[in-house]
Design an enzyme around this catalytic site. Structure first.
Site, PDB file in Angstrom:
ATOM      1  N   THR A 171       0.848  -1.192   0.000  1.00  0.00           N
ATOM      2  CA  THR A 171       0.000   0.000   0.000  1.00  0.00           C
ATOM      3  C   THR A 171       0.877   1.234   0.000  1.00  0.00           C
ATOM      4  O   THR A 171       1.872   1.313   0.717  1.00  0.00           O
ATOM      5  CB  THR A 171      -0.948   0.019   1.214  1.00  0.00           C
ATOM      6  OG1 THR A 171      -1.838  -1.104   1.138  1.00  0.00           O
ATOM      7  CG2 THR A 171      -1.776   1.296   1.242  1.00  0.00           C
ATOM      8  N   PHE A 173       1.179   5.145   0.816  1.00  0.00           N
ATOM      9  CA  PHE A 173       0.610   6.125   1.735  1.00  0.00           C
ATOM     10  C   PHE A 173       1.159   7.511   1.434  1.00  0.00           C
ATOM     11  O   PHE A 173       2.311   7.661   1.027  1.00  0.00           O
ATOM     12  CB  PHE A 173       0.969   5.769   3.186  1.00  0.00           C
ATOM     13  CG  PHE A 173       0.218   4.581   3.739  1.00  0.00           C
ATOM     14  CD1 PHE A 173      -0.920   4.756   4.513  1.00  0.00           C
ATOM     15  CD2 PHE A 173       0.662   3.291   3.484  1.00  0.00           C
ATOM     16  CE1 PHE A 173      -1.610   3.663   5.024  1.00  0.00           C
ATOM     17  CE2 PHE A 173      -0.019   2.193   3.992  1.00  0.00           C
ATOM     18  CZ  PHE A 173      -1.153   2.379   4.768  1.00  0.00           C
TER      19      PHE A 173
END
Length: 272
Positions: A171, A173
């Protein structure tokens, strides 16, 4: 520095915030809208928000929030998402009957859950929140799917590690700050921009061609509907830039072809 996250302490956003700002004081929020409200009101200094998962795709709500608020992306980080089955100390994997976690995490662990038909998967608001809940319930038949950090933070036990279907799970960020408080990084080599175009033939092609003409490398494009204007869209793009000057030229190149252009941030590209 106070950094807001969506989710409980021990969530993947917590890990990302600590990677982005090691000395951060983490401020958990229930909803993403609360994260941005805390940032824009000055209750926190920054926010760490997921923007894209390598398997599940973009976090679309966060694109809308970035556009709606006077904020700037200052940094980015990549976090390896490793899911674990977590329960109370003394629990056994054969005794688990209910498994809570965020819907995305449950979807990324389908094979493991299918191999344990006695476990009922139940969607929950947060991965780390599922572990916090099981420690409050005190039931040995309940488990959560979350990070190793969550297990350590809440004093729980990992029953099975790395239960995600695909190990290539990452992921991205963003660290976001109020625009008035943030500073442009002179070493930035990546930029995020939002823009809209007129509803006429070739308008999007013209905008993208303008970026191509100055040699800017587009790495991502995403479209989102304009609220209150059916069938009109805002486009979000990430592009690599070789200098601050190229970033400014990219914005200038877009403006003649667009009804709206908003630079969301310039930052250094993250690597694993």
């Amino acid at each position: 520095m106070k950094v807001a996250i969506q989710g409980e302490l021990g969530a993947f956003s917590h890990e990302a915030a600590k990677k982005l700002v090691p000395e951060a004081e983490i401020v958990p929020c229930s909803l993403s809208a609360e994260v941005f409200a805390a940032l824009t009101s000055g209750q926190v200094d920054a926010a760490a928000v997921p923007i894209e998962n390598s398997l599940a795709g973009s976090v679309l709500e966060h694109f809308d929030l970035l556009l709606a608020h006077d904020v700037r992306v200052e940094r980015e980080a990549l976090i390896r998402i490793r899911h674990n089955l977590i329960a109370l100390p003394g629990a056994s994997i054969d005794g688990i009957r209910r498994v809570y976690s965020h819907a995305v995490a449950l979807a990324q662990c389908r094979r493991f859950l299918a191999g344990h038909p006695g476990m009922q998967a139940i969607a929950f608001y947060d991965t780390a929140g599922s572990v916090k809940q099981l420690t409050e319930l005190g039931e040995h038949e309940v488990a959560g799917i979350a990070s190793k950090t969550a297990a350590e933070y809440y004093g729980a036990q990992i029953l099975a590690e790395g239960i995600e279907d695909n190990p290539e799970n990452f992921t991205r960020f963003f660290l976001v700050r109020q625009r008035s408080e943030s500073a442009l990084d002179p070493a930035a080599n990546k930029m995020s921009v939002a823009f809209s175009v007129e509803n006429r033939p070739g308008s999007l092609v013209a905008a993208l061609s303008a970026l191509s003409a100055i040699g800017t490398n587009l790495t991502k494009i995403e479209s989102r509907p304009v609220h209150g204007k059916p069938w009109e869209y805002v486009f979000y793009v990430d592009c690599q830039i070789r200098s601050a000057e190229e970033g400014s030229r990219a914005i200038a190149a877009l403006e003649p072809h667009c009804a709206m252009v908003k630079e969301l941030g310039r930052y250094q590209e993250a690597h694993l």
